[in-house]
Enzyme design. Structure first.
Site, PDB file in Angstrom:
ATOM      1  CE1 TYR A 141      20.254 -96.300   5.010  1.00  0.00           C
ATOM      2  CE2 TYR A 141      19.629 -94.768   3.289  1.00  0.00           C
ATOM      3  CZ  TYR A 141      20.606 -95.396   4.033  1.00  0.00           C
ATOM      4  OH  TYR A 141      21.929 -95.113   3.805  1.00  0.00           O
ATOM      5  CB  SER A 183      27.712 -89.161   8.301  1.00  0.00           C
ATOM      6  OG  SER A 183      26.613 -90.026   8.509  1.00  0.00           O
ATOM      7  CG  LEU A 212      26.483 -81.591   7.857  1.00  0.00           C
ATOM      8  CD1 LEU A 212      25.034 -81.143   7.745  1.00  0.00           C
ATOM      9  CD2 LEU A 212      27.407 -80.392   7.972  1.00  0.00           C
ATOM     10  N   GLY A 213      28.832 -85.119  10.414  1.00  0.00           N
ATOM     11  CA  GLY A 213      29.044 -85.859  11.650  1.00  0.00           C
ATOM     12  C   GLY A 213      27.751 -86.195  12.361  1.00  0.00           C
ATOM     13  NE  ARG A 214      26.184 -91.839  12.108  1.00  0.00           N
ATOM     14  CZ  ARG A 214      27.378 -92.160  11.619  1.00  0.00           C
ATOM     15  NH1 ARG A 214      28.435 -91.458  11.968  1.00  0.00           N
ATOM     16  NH2 ARG A 214      27.524 -93.191  10.807  1.00  0.00           N
ATOM     17  N   GLY A 215      25.093 -84.577  12.409  1.00  0.00           N
ATOM     18  CA  GLY A 215      24.559 -83.363  13.003  1.00  0.00           C
ATOM     19  C   GLY A 215      25.462 -82.701  14.023  1.00  0.00           C
ATOM     20  CG  PHE A 216      28.833 -83.650  17.441  1.00  0.00           C
ATOM     21  CD1 PHE A 216      28.219 -84.182  18.554  1.00  0.00           C
ATOM     22  CD2 PHE A 216      29.944 -82.847  17.635  1.00  0.00           C
ATOM     23  CE1 PHE A 216      28.691 -83.919  19.835  1.00  0.00           C
ATOM     24  CE2 PHE A 216      30.431 -82.570  18.900  1.00  0.00           C
ATOM     25  CZ  PHE A 216      29.794 -83.106  20.010  1.00  0.00           C
TER      26      PHE A 216
END
Length: 334
Positions: A61, A206, A208-212
């Site tokens: 990262y 993830s 949260l679905g990468r924020g989606f």
């Protein structure tokens, strides 16, 4: 800040106890636009004050920058956290490379310890399995780190069922980190049960679905420079529109429950078992507080059935990653 603190959970039968929700730190240094170190460090401190004990990073990262940031943030507070990091992935000539050779395991760990400014890592993952190196050799080297006192517990990330079976014969595996959320449910096919059969806890990334799944994204045009989502199939064109309708249905239930779509999505992940500890990532304190609020969302059997109908396995339109990144699209071949 809310007085609500996450309860604790044990990862599998390892004895490793952490907060029921952790904090993914990747986005503080890469993938989601420009970082803000002061706010990121404040977010980590805020997480610790709120009772979050599991911090997750990796040597890849920001090419080491994220471990360095986490190392600075935890100065003077090391005994409050379970520190997780990962090795095996790097970028060579701009392309992803995976290395699971035993000598690399030792070198990578020493480098991470230096960047993190600590003498031990609580949970050390192989980030992706190297298909050219027997998993027994890699985990054997990781076990040597445990014997040396540099690492306390071992983990795997995005590993197949067969790899898990082989790995646990060499050394106990405390956790499996894999993508798992309302719109990514591949782990449920076989890997989840094999992990549980072998006493391995689950750490969904993830969630949260990468924020989606937060419902805050409304157009692909919202992604700024250096935001990896602009290249991911699920966030493009017709796929984005199709997936947005999915989130609208999640939002309807969230409104009925008096929570946000993101809190509902996180609550669903945590409801999948007491051995599940999601690590939603954020670099802002406000979003952290929202995520922590998910621990108070109670889902009835009717709620779970409704979410199952809205988000059955395979419901999301588009692949998780672009074609050139299919190394991470499914567990490695073994």
């Amino acid at each position: 800040m809310s007085d609500l603190k996450p309860p604790t959970r044990q990862l599998g039968n390892s004895g490793l106890t952490v907060s029921a929700e952790g904090l993914g730190c990747m986005g503080m240094s890469q993938s989601y636009g420009k970082g803000d170190e002061a706010e990121s460090i404040a977010t980590i401190h805020h997480a610790l004050d709120a009772g979050i004990t599991l911090l997750d990073t990796a040597d890849v990262y920001g090419n080491g920058a994220n471990e360095e940031l986490v190392g600075r943030a935890i100065t003077g507070r090391r005994d409050e956290i379970m520190l997780a990091t990962k090795f095996s992935m790097s970028r060579v000539d701009g392309k992803p490379s995976i290395n699971g050779r035993p000598e690399y395991v030792h070198a990578a760990c020493d480098a991470s310890l230096q960047r993190l400014q600590t003498d031990h890592i609580d949970l050390y993952y192989q980030h992706r399995v190297d298909p050219t190196v027997p998993i027994e050799d890699t985990v054997g080297a990781m076990a040597e780190l445990v014997a040396a006192g540099k690492v306390r517990y071992l983990g795997l990330s995005e590993a197949s069922a067969q790899t898990i079976r082989r790995a646990v014969k060499v050394h106990p595996i405390a956790a499996l980190q894999s993508e798992w959320s309302l719109w990514t449910r591949d782990i449920e096919n076989e890997v989840l049960q094999v992990a549980r059969n072998n006493g391995v806890g689950i750490v969904p990334y993830s969630p949260l679905g990468r924020g989606f799944l937060t419902g805050k994204l409304t157009s692909p045009d919202e992604f700024g420079e250096n935001d990896m989502r602009s290249t991911q199939p699920r966030f493009q064109g017709d796929n984005f529109a199709t997936n947005l309708r999915l989130v609208d249905q999640v939002r309807e239930l969230a409104d009925e429950k008096g929570c946000t779509p993101g809190q509902l999505a996180l609550a669903w992940v945590m409801a999948q078992g007491d051995d599940v500890v999601p690590i939603p990532g954020t670099k802002r304190r406000a979003y952290l507080d929202e995520n922590i609020g998910a621990v108070s969302v109670q889902l009835s059997s009717a709620d779970l059935e409704r979410l199952q109908a809205i988000t059955p396995p395979g419901v999301a339109a588009g692949a998780r990653y672009p074609q050139e990144h299919t190394y991470g699209d499914s567990p490695e071949r073994s």
